[in-house]
Scaffold this motif. Structure first.
Motif, short mmCIF file in Angstrom:
data_model
loop_
_atom_site.label_atom_id
_atom_site.label_comp_id
_atom_site.label_asym_id
_atom_site.label_seq_id
_atom_site.Cartn_x
_atom_site.Cartn_y
_atom_site.Cartn_z
N GLN A 1 0.85 -1.20 0.00
CA GLN A 1 0.00 0.00 0.00
C GLN A 1 0.88 1.25 0.00
N VAL A 2 1.07 1.80 -1.18
CA VAL A 2 1.87 3.01 -1.28
C VAL A 2 1.05 4.20 -0.80
N ASP A 3 1.73 5.20 -0.34
CA ASP A 3 1.10 6.43 0.16
C ASP A 3 0.23 6.19 1.39
N THR A 4 0.50 5.13 2.13
CA THR A 4 -0.27 4.83 3.34
C THR A 4 0.68 4.40 4.45
N LEU A 5 0.48 4.97 5.63
CA LEU A 5 1.23 4.56 6.82
C LEU A 5 0.23 4.03 7.84
N PHE A 6 0.68 3.11 8.66
CA PHE A 6 -0.17 2.53 9.70
C PHE A 6 0.53 2.68 11.05
N PHE A 7 -0.27 2.91 12.09
CA PHE A 7 0.24 3.04 13.45
C PHE A 7 -0.71 2.30 14.38
N PHE A 8 -0.17 1.43 15.22
CA PHE A 8 -1.00 0.81 16.25
C PHE A 8 -1.08 1.82 17.39
N VAL A 9 -2.31 2.21 17.75
CA VAL A 9 -2.53 3.19 18.81
C VAL A 9 -3.67 2.70 19.70
N GLY A 10 -3.76 3.30 20.87
CA GLY A 10 -4.93 3.06 21.70
C GLY A 10 -6.10 3.82 21.11
N ARG A 11 -7.29 3.27 21.21
CA ARG A 11 -8.47 3.95 20.68
C ARG A 11 -8.69 5.31 21.36
N ASP A 12 -8.10 5.46 22.56
CA ASP A 12 -8.21 6.71 23.29
C ASP A 12 -7.05 7.67 23.00
N ASN A 13 -6.19 7.33 22.06
CA ASN A 13 -5.06 8.17 21.71
C ASN A 13 -5.54 9.50 21.14
N ARG A 14 -4.80 10.57 21.41
CA ARG A 14 -5.21 11.92 20.98
C ARG A 14 -5.36 12.09 19.47
N VAL A 15 -4.68 11.27 18.65
CA VAL A 15 -4.82 11.41 17.20
C VAL A 15 -5.76 10.37 16.60
N ALA A 16 -6.24 9.43 17.40
CA ALA A 16 -7.08 8.34 16.88
C ALA A 16 -8.37 8.87 16.24
N GLY A 17 -8.93 9.95 16.73
CA GLY A 17 -10.18 10.46 16.20
C GLY A 17 -10.03 11.63 15.25
N LYS A 18 -8.80 11.98 14.92
CA LYS A 18 -8.56 13.12 14.02
C LYS A 18 -8.52 12.66 12.58
N ASP A 19 -9.22 13.38 11.70
CA ASP A 19 -9.23 12.94 10.31
C ASP A 19 -8.16 13.60 9.46
N LYS A 20 -7.62 14.74 9.87
CA LYS A 20 -6.54 15.40 9.13
C LYS A 20 -5.31 15.46 10.03
N LEU A 21 -4.22 14.85 9.56
CA LEU A 21 -3.01 14.73 10.37
C LEU A 21 -1.80 15.30 9.66
N MET A 22 -0.82 15.74 10.47
CA MET A 22 0.49 16.16 9.98
C MET A 22 1.51 15.23 10.63
N LEU A 23 2.46 14.77 9.82
CA LEU A 23 3.48 13.85 10.30
C LEU A 23 4.86 14.38 9.91
N GLN A 24 5.79 14.33 10.86
CA GLN A 24 7.14 14.78 10.59
C GLN A 24 8.10 13.62 10.79
N PHE A 25 9.07 13.52 9.89
CA PHE A 25 10.04 12.44 9.93
C PHE A 25 11.44 13.02 9.79
N VAL A 26 12.35 12.53 10.64
CA VAL A 26 13.78 12.86 10.55
C VAL A 26 14.54 11.53 10.54
N ALA A 27 15.35 11.32 9.53
CA ALA A 27 16.12 10.07 9.41
C ALA A 27 17.19 9.99 10.50
#
Length: 172
Positions: A52-78
């Motif tokens: 699945q290109v262009d898709t990331l997955f994260f295992f989170v708790g259903r009560d996690n602060r981003v679990a219910g957000k539909d628009k997200l920003m993600l930052q990555f540093v190698a």
């Protein structure tokens, strides 16, 4: 869709995209937060699915602060601080048992003691809508100038591209 005004050197979006997935496979940690700024970002471990290109997955708790957000920003540093990415995407919980089985691993199991049937388990799927990618493949002359306070030319600093897809085989 590269922005020549902000590209350093001759940015190759295909190379930048390929490098993104290699770098994330080596160090899959991203800061993830709501795009509207309503919450602080937090570190999460990405599960990469090569199917699945262009898709990331994260295992989170259903009560996690981003679990219910539909628009997200993600930052990555190698790991080597030579590659940076800012990703915008749409998030949703996708608890497809087949997908959970495919992505499940020992590190995830440590966070969810009841395993795949943990009632708090949520598989956050983030479909990437756009990204900005930076690679600091600084030339030797650029590094010397940095050490001694000289001016680094764009052609000596690295590459930058704005892309609508992070898929390697898709034109930017």
């Amino acid at each position: 869709m590269a922005d020549p005004k902000h590209d350093a050197g001759n940015a190759d979006p295909q190379k930048l995209k390929a490098d993104l997935w290699k770098k994330m496979a080596d160090s899959p940690f991203l800061m993830v937060g709501a795009a509207d700024g309503s919450t602080h970002s937090e570190p999460l471990t990405a599960q990469l699915d090569p199917d699945q290109v262009d898709t990331l997955f994260f295992f989170v708790g259903r009560d996690n602060r981003v679990a219910g957000k539909d628009k997200l920003m993600l930052q990555f540093v190698a790991k080597g601080h030579d590659y940076f990415a800012c990703l915008a995407g749409s998030g949703r919980i996708n608890n497809d048992p087949v997908l959970i089985d495919k992505l499940w691993n020992k590190q995830v199991e440590a966070w969810f003691p009841e395993g795949k049937s943990d009632p708090n388990l949520g598989l956050l799927q983030v479909d990437i809508d756009s990204a900005e990618l930076w690679e600091t493949d600084m030339s030797l002359s650029g590094r010397v100038k940095m050490l001694f306070g000289g001016t680094v030319k764009p052609s000596e600093s690295g590459s930058h591209a704005k892309v609508l897809t992070t898929a390697e085989s898709t034109a930017a």
